[in-house]
Scaffold this motif. Structure first.
Motif, mmCIF file in Angstrom:
data_model
loop_
_atom_site.group_PDB
_atom_site.id
_atom_site.type_symbol
_atom_site.label_atom_id
_atom_site.label_comp_id
_atom_site.label_asym_id
_atom_site.label_seq_id
_atom_site.Cartn_x
_atom_site.Cartn_y
_atom_site.Cartn_z
ATOM 1 N N THR A 50 0.785 -1.104 -0.025
ATOM 2 C CA THR A 50 -0.188 0.060 0.086
ATOM 3 C C THR A 50 0.819 1.368 0.034
ATOM 4 O OG1 THR A 50 -1.704 -0.923 1.134
ATOM 5 C CG2 THR A 50 -1.839 1.308 1.003
ATOM 6 N N GLU A 51 2.105 1.165 0.988
ATOM 7 C CA GLU A 51 2.859 2.309 0.789
ATOM 8 C C GLU A 51 3.409 2.582 -0.321
ATOM 9 O OE1 GLU A 51 2.578 -0.172 3.163
ATOM 10 O OE2 GLU A 51 2.069 0.742 4.862
ATOM 11 N N THR A 72 1.220 4.040 -3.127
ATOM 12 C CA THR A 72 1.095 5.224 -2.840
ATOM 13 C C THR A 72 2.192 6.232 -3.113
ATOM 14 O OG1 THR A 72 -0.345 5.010 -0.842
ATOM 15 C CG2 THR A 72 0.589 6.886 -0.879
ATOM 16 N N HIS A 116 2.447 6.470 -6.985
ATOM 17 C CA HIS A 116 1.281 7.377 -7.519
ATOM 18 C C HIS A 116 1.872 8.992 -7.335
ATOM 19 C CE1 HIS A 116 -2.599 8.896 -8.837
ATOM 20 N NE2 HIS A 116 -2.501 9.540 -7.655
ATOM 21 N N TYR A 117 2.342 9.200 -6.135
ATOM 22 C CA TYR A 117 2.795 10.541 -5.813
ATOM 23 C C TYR A 117 3.871 10.987 -6.576
ATOM 24 C CZ TYR A 117 4.586 14.600 -2.907
ATOM 25 O OH TYR A 117 4.849 15.860 -2.684
#
Length: 203
Positions: free
Chosen positions: A152-153, A156, A159-160
């Protein structure tokens, strides 16, 4: 917690507490390691102590890719045979080593030394966001490959970074899903990583 602290002679207690800092090592495992070193391999304990001290004292971060190195610029960044148009972004030096082991990538790297995790207080500043942007915008990089883990991290973070890099006109791709969801590159076999690199896509 006080209840987890080993109640033995002070030097042994300090050793157990130090070993508990290793990932995945709890109180019982730390005690077993400590007893093994002291009972069966005191010479190995001294070698381990010396090696840790030397690594902490002698290693630094490469000024270009942020990985561990003894020199200002690491061997990979200094190698003129590497493809400077490709920049692969990974979370850790262990992930970088796994990609190198796949023998399917000849570009350069940027090592974040972590991943975005707001709940743990890890934001863009903690993963060297500004340094990555400056590195990717050096005029030579044509494609940034986001090889963060499929946790998940990691997703994220990818994507960022993809949004920020694209906003600066850079080409961005992501490792393909040949790498299992929820996995960390350090534990994925080199063949799977090789296929993921070949089949990378836009995130």
């Amino acid at each position: 917690m006080a209840g987890d602290r080993y109640a033995g002679p002070a030097p042994l207690s300090v050793l157990v507490d130090a070993l508990k800092r290793l990932p995945g090592v709890g109180a019982k495992s730390a005690q077993r390691m400590a007893y093994h070193l002291l009972q069966h391999d005191p010479h190995g304990a001294r070698v381990l102590s010396q090696a840790l001290g030397d690594a902490v004292d002698r290693l630094r971060h490469c000024v270009r890719c942020n990985t561990f190195t003894e020199t200002e610029i690491c061997e990979t960044c200094a190698n003129p045979r590497r493809d400077a148009s490709l920049l692969c972004v990974v979370e850790t030096p262990a992930d970088q080593n796994m990609i190198e082991a796949s023998h399917s990538y000849n570009g350069l790297y940027f090592v974040l030394m972590g991943r975005l995790s707001p709940l743990e207080g890890v934001g863009p500043n903690e993963i060297g966001f500004d340094r990555l942007i400056a590195r990717a915008a050096d005029g030579q990089v044509k494609e940034v490959i986001l090889a963060t883990n499929f946790t998940t991290e990691g997703e994220t973070t990818a994507h960022y970074l993809a949004e920020a890099l694209r906003a600066r006109g850079l080409g961005v791709t992501r490792l393909a899903r040949g790498v299992p969801a929820g996995s960390e590159l350090e534990y994925v076999d080199a063949g799977t990583i090789a296929w993921a690199l070949l089949d990378r896509r836009a995130p």
